[in-house]
Write an enzyme that holds these catalytic residues in place. Structure first.
Site, PDB file in Angstrom:
ATOM      1  N   HIS A 178       0.852  -1.200   0.000  1.00  0.00           N
ATOM      2  CA  HIS A 178       0.000   0.000   0.000  1.00  0.00           C
ATOM      3  C   HIS A 178       0.881   1.240   0.000  1.00  0.00           C
ATOM      4  O   HIS A 178       1.882   1.293   0.715  1.00  0.00           O
ATOM      5  CB  HIS A 178      -0.888  -0.002   1.255  1.00  0.00           C
ATOM      6  CG  HIS A 178      -1.652   1.270   1.456  1.00  0.00           C
ATOM      7  ND1 HIS A 178      -1.350   2.167   2.463  1.00  0.00           N
ATOM      8  CD2 HIS A 178      -2.697   1.805   0.779  1.00  0.00           C
ATOM      9  CE1 HIS A 178      -2.195   3.187   2.406  1.00  0.00           C
ATOM     10  NE2 HIS A 178      -3.017   2.994   1.390  1.00  0.00           N
TER      11      HIS A 178
ATOM     12  N   HIS B 246       1.556  11.223  -1.803  1.00  0.00           N
ATOM     13  CA  HIS B 246       0.258  10.998  -1.161  1.00  0.00           C
ATOM     14  C   HIS B 246      -0.526  12.300  -1.212  1.00  0.00           C
ATOM     15  O   HIS B 246      -0.260  13.226  -0.442  1.00  0.00           O
ATOM     16  CB  HIS B 246       0.451  10.521   0.280  1.00  0.00           C
ATOM     17  CG  HIS B 246      -0.766   9.853   0.838  1.00  0.00           C
ATOM     18  ND1 HIS B 246      -0.880   9.508   2.159  1.00  0.00           N
ATOM     19  CD2 HIS B 246      -1.921   9.460   0.258  1.00  0.00           C
ATOM     20  CE1 HIS B 246      -2.059   8.935   2.365  1.00  0.00           C
ATOM     21  NE2 HIS B 246      -2.700   8.900   1.217  1.00  0.00           N
TER      22      HIS B 246
END
EC number: 3.1.4.11
Length: 756
Positions: free
Chosen positions: A311, A356
């Site tokens: 992830h 992110h």
């Protein structure tokens, strides 16, 4: 006491030009940034295990100036790290090299005075790493003990005084009271010179490494004899080790492989030394040697396998402000990861970036990530790599992404359906050496033939970056613009073949066909748990023919992990964890994917591949999965447990916990007593009994901790083994570090039995 000379002689390297250059040492330029280059001296220590590096820090300690060869993951020549790529483009590649470490510490980027010097370092380190890896457990133990002896020999006279003996025992992680230490010292000091040398040190070494539990086990097998005959060894392999292939052929091969005495070997016998060598080897490991290679059927549809998955692969630390790095992709691929995440955003100069979104994590170029993936995708495994694209780019930069994918990955990239595979997912075998994209797609599996034009509008449903539910988290991230539509470039869409991202619209039922086989949904951990609770069997059956990806909840901004076991129990394949975060979840994860040759794909049990099956992990009932087993594990002793405190005077107080992970009915945990002040050879001899009803889903975790009465216990080492890969009999459990690397010598000695 010269362990380095022993190492070089053992491997025929005593006159090696590269290693002689490293032992001499050299001035190298250390590179940290465009403005920070400093000349530092680097030298291979005489033990051939450590590198000394010059440091000018005010608070430096002798230990801080050393690093171990065992901590090195890789040595790279040229501009092959982010540091040298950014900060040393003005220096020829043949003078540049990098040392990449196994843990999360920074890469050491270096510039040599000449190409020849760089070659000496790169080739020399490669040789030491290669030959260290080929040493058997006994050689590693000898080398380690000799290194400790060398450290303890403060005045370098190749003798050991009583004070040096005490220092030596502390290096070995064992606390012995002075009277007992003095007793051993006197027994070995035959010359009565108040120091040990030559044969006296060897006698002390033999006394120290004698293992009573091995003596006892050998005596059980050999009776009153000094050696094991072929017949006695066959009996031991059959009755104690439960080896299916037990017979004269296996016994003779073990004697040939592990017996150090040529005389015993010629007489087809095994001595106690050979017996110990066997028990310390891969053949004597608690993890099945046969499962260290690919042994499962790799010809079934992708949805029939668990897939090692990462992830937010780009992150090295937390989810809010930590660094992003191409090294994170390389580390994941080297650990066998087969599904990587790329969170793509518009970047400056028309170059897409990865970070992110809505946070303050650093940014890296999409093209640099693709180059790292290209170079490392198939080093650890030949089976397919899935790139999970989270696409936030404008049409223009999506087209740049498509061009980069085509130009950099080339023939590795799967850009059309395999011949004849248009009705079901292809197998890992069919996709060997291929990289697949998971992402949004216009239309179905086959090219749309012009339908929809050059672009279309689709709903973006996988914006994990926006899933920051917690108020405390939302206040720390950048404002998310209100936009839930994504315009998708046809060029990028066409590269998505078997992994089309879709909203989950419910399980298929009569009259409701559900997802196509090439469509897959992603679920947060919380949603997946709800589906398992509300419709466990429905989720299991859905996962027979479709891929499902699970990712951590949005509140896990510290990059913590959830337990993957419940998701696997539901047949979910792509269970994505934060690979950068060590802990019990990653231990279990790595243990599961140690199976099947650590190739990144593990075949699900038959009951999780049956489209008409009735298995429900949340409402367990009788069925083909139910196979009650009684598991007995006797934790006998530990060997060479590492120190957890850098304080040299600190000795560990080890305790062992044996855990069962699997369906909720099978979850269990047992603990040994604490052994004080002994990490070298603690002795427990404690037996635990467990009942397991779904063995195909069970994993056994051996956890060793340093007991602390006033705070949390410190981690020493662990090993997690799928129950189906667990060998019976007298076995060594080889312990892993916090970051998932094997300790060179740390083991537990156990006895295991598994009965119906």
């Amino acid at each position: 006491m010269d362990s380095g000379r022993d190492f070089l002689t053992l491997h025929g390297l005593q006159d090696d030009e590269d290693l002689q250059a490293l032992l001499k040492g050299s001035q190298l330029l250390k590179v940290k940034s465009s403005s920070w280059r400093r000349e530092r001296f680097y030298k291979l220590q005489e033990d051939c295990k450590t590198i000394w590096q010059e440091s000018r820090k005010v608070m430096r300690t002798p230990e801080s100036q050393l690093f171990s060869i065992e901590d090195i993951q890789e040595v790279r020549m040229g501009h092959r790290t982010e540091g040298l790529e950014k900060f040393a483009r003005d220096v020829p590649e043949d003078r540049c090299f990098s040392i990449v470490f196994k843990d999360q510490r920074n890469t050491l980027d270096l510039i040599a005075p000449s190409p020849a010097d760089a070659q000496h370092w790169v080739l020399g380190l490669h040789k030491i790493i290669h030959h260290s890896g080929s040493m058997d457990q006994r050689q590693k133990l000898q080398h380690w003990i000799h290194s400790c002896l060398r450290k303890a020999d403060k005045n370098k006279d190749n003798k050991m005084s009583f004070k040096e003996l005490q220092n030596f025992l502390k290096e070995l992680n064992i606390q012995v009271d002075d009277s007992y230490a003095r007793k051993i010292f006197r027994e070995c000091d035959h010359s009565q010179t108040d120091s040990l040398e030559d044969e006296e040190i060897e006698a002390f070494y033999k006394m120290l490494t004698q293992r009573v539990e091995i003596d006892r086990t050998f005596a059980e097998a050999a009776g009153s004899g000094e050696t094991l005959s072929v017949d006695q060894l066959v009996t031991f392999l059959q009755h104690q080790q439960r080896e299916e292939a037990a017979g004269p052929a296996l016994a003779l091969s073990l004697i040939e492989r592990y017996e150090p005495s040529e005389t015993a070997k010629a007489q087809r016998q095994m001595t106690k030394d050979g017996f110990l060598m066997y028990l310390l080897s891969a053949d004597g490991s608690a993890f099945s040697l046969a499962h260290r290679r690919v042994y499962q059927d790799m010809g079934q549809p992708l949805s029939h396998y668990l897939v090692s998955s990462s992830h937010n692969t780009y992150l090295l630390e937390d989810q809010l402000a930590g660094p992003s790095s191409t090294e994170a992709y390389i580390r994941a691929l080297c650990k066998g990861c087969r599904c990587l995440e790329l969170d793509c955003w518009d970047g400056p100069n028309q170059e897409p970036i990865i970070y992110h979104g809505y946070t303050f994590t650093s940014k890296i170029l999409f093209c640099d990530v693709l180059r790292a993936i290209r170079d490392y995708a198939f080093k650890a495994s030949p089976y397919p790599v899935i790139l999970s694209l989270e696409n936030h780019c404008t049409l223009e930069q999506q087209r740049v992404m498509a061009r980069h994918l085509h130009a950099i990955l080339g023939p590795m990239l799967l850009n059309r359906p395999l011949d004849g595979v248009t009705n079901s997912l292809p197998s890992p075998e069919q996709l060997k050496g291929k990289i697949l994209l998971k992402g949004k797609k216009l239309g179905g599996l086959l090219p749309p033939g012009g339908e929809g034009g050059p672009e279309a509008t689709v709903v973006s449903d996988e914006d994990e970056a926006a899933e920051m539910e917690d108020e405390a988290v939302r206040s720390r991230v950048q404002h998310k613009p209100k936009e839930d539509k994504l315009r998708l470039a046809q060029e990028l869409s066409d590269m998505v073949i078997y992994c089309k991202s879709v909203h989950f619209g419910g399980f298929s039922s009569p009259g409701t066909p559900g997802q196509a086989f090439y469509e897959m949904a992603s679920f947060s951990e919380n949603r997946a748990l709800r589906l398992l609770q509300e419709s466990g069997n429905g989720f299991v059956r859905h996962n027979v023919g479709h891929l499902s990806r699970i990712y951590p909840a949005g509140w896990r901004t510290d990059s913590s992990n959830y337990s993957p076991v419940e998701m696997w129990n539901g047949g979910c394949q792509i269970v994505a964890l934060n690979f950068q975060t060590p802990g019990p979840e990653m231990d279990v994860y790595q243990g599961r994917f140690q199976d099947n040759g650590a190739c990144g794909y593990v075949l699900k049990p038959a009951f999780l591949r049956d489209p008409n099956g009735t298995f429900n992990p949340r409402a367990l009932a009788q069925g083909p999965w139910w196979a009650r087993k009684r598991l007995n594990i006797r934790v006998i002793s530990g060997q060479q447990l590492p120190k957890v405190n850098k304080n040299k005077n600190s000795i560990v107080d080890p305790k062992v916990t044996v855990e069962i992970h699997g369906v909720s009915r099978d979850v269990a945990s047992r603990q040994t007593a604490v052994i004080t002040n002994n990490g070298f050879n603690p002795w427990w001899d404690t037996e635990f009994a467990f009942e397991v009803v779904v063995p195909d889903l069970a994993l056994i975790r051996f956890l060793v901790e340093d007991y602390d009465a006033s705070s949390k216990n410190d981690f020493i080492g662990q090993s997690t083994i799928p129950l189906n890969s667990l060998k019976q009999g007298y076995r060594h459990v080889h312990l892993m570090s916090k970051n998932g690397d094997q300790h060179p010598s740390a083991t537990l000695f156990v006895k295991i039995s598994l009965q119906d």
